[in-house]
Scaffold this motif. Structure first.
Motif, PDB file in Angstrom:
ATOM      1  N   ILE A  25       0.945  -1.118  -0.001  1.00 33.78           N
ATOM      2  CA  ILE A  25       0.060   0.089   0.088  1.00 33.78           C
ATOM      3  C   ILE A  25       0.789   1.255   0.040  1.00 33.78           C
ATOM      4  O   ILE A  25       0.673   2.308  -0.510  1.00 33.78           O
ATOM      5  CB  ILE A  25      -0.928   0.163   1.175  1.00 33.78           C
ATOM      6  CG1 ILE A  25      -1.852  -1.257   1.052  1.00 33.78           C
ATOM      7  CG2 ILE A  25      -1.686   1.128   1.210  1.00 33.78           C
ATOM      8  CD1 ILE A  25      -2.306  -1.667   2.485  1.00 33.78           C
ATOM      9  N   ALA A  26       2.073   1.241   0.793  1.00 29.42           N
ATOM     10  CA  ALA A  26       2.640   2.459   0.979  1.00 29.42           C
ATOM     11  C   ALA A  26       3.529   2.498  -0.210  1.00 29.42           C
ATOM     12  O   ALA A  26       4.200   1.598  -0.818  1.00 29.42           O
ATOM     13  CB  ALA A  26       3.654   2.429   2.247  1.00 29.42           C
ATOM     14  N   GLN A  37       6.551   7.908   0.938  1.00 28.02           N
ATOM     15  CA  GLN A  37       5.345   8.572   1.293  1.00 28.02           C
ATOM     16  C   GLN A  37       5.230   8.956   2.899  1.00 28.02           C
ATOM     17  O   GLN A  37       6.271   8.152   3.759  1.00 28.02           O
ATOM     18  CB  GLN A  37       4.280   7.340   1.282  1.00 28.02           C
ATOM     19  CG  GLN A  37       3.007   7.602   1.636  1.00 28.02           C
ATOM     20  CD  GLN A  37       1.883   6.546   1.249  1.00 28.02           C
ATOM     21  OE1 GLN A  37       2.293   5.733   0.509  1.00 28.02           O
ATOM     22  NE2 GLN A  37       0.857   6.465   2.003  1.00 28.02           N
ATOM     23  N   GLU A  38       4.684   9.936   3.337  1.00 25.84           N
ATOM     24  CA  GLU A  38       4.705  10.243   4.516  1.00 25.84           C
ATOM     25  C   GLU A  38       3.528   9.567   5.203  1.00 25.84           C
ATOM     26  O   GLU A  38       2.312   9.763   4.540  1.00 25.84           O
ATOM     27  CB  GLU A  38       4.380  11.641   4.766  1.00 25.84           C
ATOM     28  CG  GLU A  38       5.517  12.662   4.493  1.00 25.84           C
ATOM     29  CD  GLU A  38       5.634  14.094   4.898  1.00 25.84           C
ATOM     30  OE1 GLU A  38       4.492  14.451   5.509  1.00 25.84           O
ATOM     31  OE2 GLU A  38       6.657  14.798   4.609  1.00 25.84           O
ATOM     32  N   VAL A  39       3.118   9.011   6.336  1.00 25.33           N
ATOM     33  CA  VAL A  39       1.938   8.258   6.860  1.00 25.33           C
ATOM     34  C   VAL A  39       1.869   8.438   8.327  1.00 25.33           C
ATOM     35  O   VAL A  39       3.020   9.002   8.866  1.00 25.33           O
ATOM     36  CB  VAL A  39       2.538   6.555   6.777  1.00 25.33           C
ATOM     37  CG1 VAL A  39       2.385   6.499   5.291  1.00 25.33           C
ATOM     38  CG2 VAL A  39       3.745   6.173   7.715  1.00 25.33           C
ATOM     39  N   GLU A  82      -1.455   3.771   9.935  1.00 25.26           N
ATOM     40  CA  GLU A  82      -1.935   3.533   8.728  1.00 25.26           C
ATOM     41  C   GLU A  82      -1.361   2.434   7.992  1.00 25.26           C
ATOM     42  O   GLU A  82      -0.113   1.955   8.366  1.00 25.26           O
ATOM     43  CB  GLU A  82      -1.325   4.836   8.015  1.00 25.26           C
ATOM     44  CG  GLU A  82      -2.041   5.094   6.564  1.00 25.26           C
ATOM     45  CD  GLU A  82      -1.639   6.387   5.915  1.00 25.26           C
ATOM     46  OE1 GLU A  82      -1.249   6.651   4.656  1.00 25.26           O
ATOM     47  OE2 GLU A  82      -1.184   7.297   6.798  1.00 25.26           O
ATOM     48  N   ALA A  83      -2.123   1.870   7.465  1.00 23.70           N
ATOM     49  CA  ALA A  83      -1.810   0.422   6.593  1.00 23.70           C
ATOM     50  C   ALA A  83      -0.538   0.640   5.703  1.00 23.70           C
ATOM     51  O   ALA A  83      -0.593   1.578   4.778  1.00 23.70           O
ATOM     52  CB  ALA A  83      -2.893  -0.340   6.008  1.00 23.70           C
ATOM     53  N   LEU A  84       0.606  -0.164   5.654  1.00 21.62           N
ATOM     54  CA  LEU A  84       1.702  -0.193   4.855  1.00 21.62           C
ATOM     55  C   LEU A  84       1.570  -1.228   3.864  1.00 21.62           C
ATOM     56  O   LEU A  84       1.935  -1.009   2.809  1.00 21.62           O
ATOM     57  CB  LEU A  84       2.992  -0.028   5.790  1.00 21.62           C
ATOM     58  CG  LEU A  84       3.061   1.120   6.771  1.00 21.62           C
ATOM     59  CD1 LEU A  84       4.270   0.771   7.535  1.00 21.62           C
ATOM     60  CD2 LEU A  84       2.852   2.493   6.097  1.00 21.62           C
ATOM     61  N   LEU A  85       1.594  -2.418   4.350  1.00 20.51           N
ATOM     62  CA  LEU A  85       1.527  -3.599   3.287  1.00 20.51           C
ATOM     63  C   LEU A  85       0.635  -4.658   4.074  1.00 20.51           C
ATOM     64  O   LEU A  85       0.450  -4.645   5.191  1.00 20.51           O
ATOM     65  CB  LEU A  85       3.023  -4.019   3.128  1.00 20.51           C
ATOM     66  CG  LEU A  85       3.787  -4.461   3.966  1.00 20.51           C
ATOM     67  CD1 LEU A  85       3.773  -5.721   4.601  1.00 20.51           C
ATOM     68  CD2 LEU A  85       5.286  -4.246   3.184  1.00 20.51           C
ATOM     69  N   ILE A  86       0.179  -5.625   3.516  1.00 21.63           N
ATOM     70  CA  ILE A  86      -0.539  -6.765   3.782  1.00 21.63           C
ATOM     71  C   ILE A  86       0.325  -8.280   3.630  1.00 21.63           C
ATOM     72  O   ILE A  86       0.598  -8.342   2.289  1.00 21.63           O
ATOM     73  CB  ILE A  86      -1.938  -6.742   3.301  1.00 21.63           C
ATOM     74  CG1 ILE A  86      -2.693  -5.643   3.550  1.00 21.63           C
ATOM     75  CG2 ILE A  86      -2.978  -8.162   3.729  1.00 21.63           C
ATOM     76  CD1 ILE A  86      -3.934  -5.546   2.651  1.00 21.63           C
TER      77      ILE A  86
END
Length: 664
Positions: free
Chosen positions: A609-610, A614-616, A620-624
């Motif tokens: 997802i990230a 990217q600023e998060v 916040e979801a980054l990967l699955i």
């Protein structure tokens, strides 16, 4: 009756089926993957045949290979257990085509109930109450969202071909629907090869009550009463009990008769379970039918005095049901706890590793009922000490089942049995189960499928630091393991000194902090002090890792298992892990560099997802990741910047592998 059967499964269910077959004089054939070459189910069967590599799709899901092995070994029937091919109509047909009895329902019944949506349509025609929802074939995301909006949130998405909690998502609001649907479909296709889903109204505080049904080829069909399976995590059952607390005779009969009607509607044969979702007011709705034996079948066996696997074998051989409805009675109360290799404190993430030490309650000597019924305690397990829990299969270690003359006695027996269970080598849910069984909600039967979430604070309390008695057990075990070097009296493990007392400091570390323990050697023991408290300690006896210590006026028993520099202390029903810090051995070491998020377990990346740079925000979801057929979202631990994503979709990762570089 059959003289030889093949068991097309592994783990505890394969061992369970083999035990009944052995009692009945039936020989058994096990099948196994390369990862299971030394597994318990291989050892307990009369024959065993390798069928493929570790991944289930290359071994336990190879229907053609399993039928081939059955023919080659002369097996007359195949017992599918549960999971894998147990509800696969093509497998049932393949068995029939090969002239092998399938110890389960006919393929037509599996097909009728295998699709949740088709089953609900069938039940609707039979006038069985259904939860409001959409069970049709239109899978367009916009259409499904429109149906969810019509039903009203929260909405439950479920894989139509699913089971075991896989492919299920609760959607709280419309804005989350599309992401939840995509995740649900990914998990469904990975687990069942079918991404079709259905949508239903998510009921508030429902109970999960299921009815055990059994039918033969002579037109007989009975229900063996109900099981309450409301206590769940991730839509998977944790505790099951029979009978259901608070069940009235009228409601039991209504649910039982509805279940039998459902089974007859599809020409059912063998063991099956009709699952209902029930409101607190007593109303109930059909949820699904599992066309196989259930994981929780032992609680039904306990209260009815039956062997359901024996019933399966007899029915598959063409015999009539051993008992009719008016001959079945409920006797006492039974509870089952599923012992898993998982970490409840980290979202119940599965844990893999070797069972370096495993002690089960060998004998539970209860006095509550005045006698110790030999059928009051049972463990069904597919692993032994020294076995490995791998990432390829379900991480269940065992099922522990207790019986009591009533629910209160069964609860007491379960609490005591859990206190005696010891595991070292991987994380387990034993401590969590103990808190759950003894907690106010479960013990008072205030049950619903959200019990764990509702009582999260009580079930996941802040862990108190190790007390002095726990530190003393670890220290005595360490001292007892130290050997004298040559004839040097100053190196004696007794701490001998001329005209003086030996004093030494020991350091133990745990998640709650570091403990500095002062140990003064006395003539007949030690004086130990830590955290502002002190006590006299004397070793009363030691047998392997079992210690009896006298501490002041109190005598305590405990087990200390050393695994490298870790000391696992089991005492008074608690398990504490202490890391021994050898100050000299670790001198000069520095802390590892941070700034990376790592994989909590082995698995595959299914979504990134990230993006780099990217600023998060925190959470916040980054990967699955997908592991053990379940999805796990890796989220930002705090606000920051994703410097570099280290893996792509489809990549396999090992436990502890850095997934991305992250800067706060």
């Amino acid at each position: 009756m059959f003289s030889k059967i093949l068991i097309a499964n592994r783990g505890e269910i394969a061992c369970r089926v083999a035990a009944t077959a052995r009692r009945m004089g039936i020989k058994t054939v096990a099948v196994y993957s390369e990862a299971d070459a030394n597994a318990k189910h291989v050892a307990v069967c009369d024959e065993a045949v390798l069928i493929g590599p570790a991944p289930a799709k290359e071994s336990y899901l190879r229907a053609d290979k399993i039928v081939e092995v059955a023919l080659a070994t002369g097996a007359q029937a195949i017992h599918p257990g549960y999971g894998f091919l147990s509800e696969n109509s093509e497998f049932a047909n393949a068995c029939a085509k090969a002239g092998i009895a399938f110890i389960g329902p006919p393929a037509s019944a599996i097909e009728a109930m295998g699709s949740k949506s088709a089953a609900k349509s069938l039940m609707e025609k039979a006038k069985v109450p259904l939860v409001p929802g959409y069970h049709g074939d239109n899978q367009d995301p916009d259409f499904l969202q429109g149906e969810a909006d019509r039903i009203g949130y929260p909405v439950l998405l479920k894989a139509s071909a699913g089971g075991g909690g896989k492919g299920m998502r609760v959607i709280e609001k419309a804005a989350d629907f599309k992401d939840g649907l995509a995740s649900c479909k990914r998990e469904a296709i990975n687990s069942f090869g079918d991404d079709k889903v259905l949508a239903e109204k998510y009921l508030q505080r429902p109970r999960h009550i299921e009815i055990q049904v059994f039918a033969d080829t002579h037109g007989n069909c009975v229900y063996l009463f109900e099981r309450d399976c409301s206590v769940q995590r991730r839509h998977q059952k944790v505790l099951e009990e029979a009978p259901a607390p608070g069940m009235t005779a009228e409601r039991r009969a209504a649910m039982g008769e509805a279940a039998v009607a459902a089974a007859k509607a599809v020409g059912y044969v063998g063991a099956g379970t009709v699952e209902f979702i029930a409101n607190q007011d007593g109303s109930f709705y059909f949820m699904e039918m599992n066309t196989r034996l259930q994981v929780e079948h032992p609680v039904t066996e306990m209260i009815t005095g039956t062997d359901l696997v024996e019933w399966q074998l007899r029915v598959a051989a063409g015999e009539k049901l051993p008992l009719q409805q008016d001959q079945l009675r409920i006797h006492g109360h039974a509870i089952e706890a599923r012992v898993y290799a998982e970490n409840p404190e980290k979202g119940f993430l599965p844990s893999i590793g070797t069972l370096r030490h495993m002690r089960t309650p060998e004998a539970v000597n209860f006095e509550l009922g005045g006698s110790n019924d030999p059928a009051s305690f049972r463990i069904d397990s597919g692993v032994r000490e020294g076995d490995t829990i791998s990432p390829f299969y379900d991480p269940m270690i065992a099922k522990m089942i207790v019986w009591g003359k009533d629910r209160k006695e069964a609860l007491a027996r379960m609490a005591q049995a859990l206190a005696q269970y010891q595991i070292v080598g991987l994380n387990s849910n034993i401590g969590f189960l103990s808190r759950l069984v003894q907690g106010e909600a479960f013990s008072s039967a205030d049950l619903d499928t959200g019990l764990i979430e509702r009582h999260h604070a009580a079930l996941f309390p802040a862990v108190a630091p190790a007390n002095l008695s726990t530190l003393a057990f670890a220290a005595v075990a360490l001292i007892a393991s130290e050997k004298q070097v040559g004839n040097d009296p100053w190196q004696s493990s007794t701490g001998w000194r001329m005209n003086a007392q030996l004093q030494r400091g020991l350091q133990f570390e745990e998640e709650q902090g570091t403990h500095s323990l002062s140990v003064t050697y006395e003539q007949d023991g030690w004086t130990m002090a830590a955290n502002g408290a002190s006590t006299q300690v004397r070793l009363v006896s030691q047998a392997a890792n079992e210690l009896v210590l006298a501490m002041g006026e109190q005598t305590m028993r405990g087990t200390v298992v050393r695994d490298g520099e870790q000391f696992h202390v089991f005492t008074q029903g608690h398990h504490t892990v202490l890391h021994y810090i050898d100050v000299m051995a670790h001198a000069g070491e520095s802390e590892a560099e941070g700034g990376r998020l790592t994989a909590p377990m082995p698995g595959k990346i299914v979504a990134v997802i990230a993006k780099n740079g990217q600023e998060v925000k925190k959470g916040e979801a980054l990967l699955i990741m997908e592991a053990m057929k379940m999805e796990h979202t890796i989220s930002a631990p705090h606000d920051g910047v994703v410097e570099e994503v280290l893996y792509a979709v489809g990549d396999q990762v090992t436990e502890g592998a850095p997934l991305l570089n992250f800067k706060q």
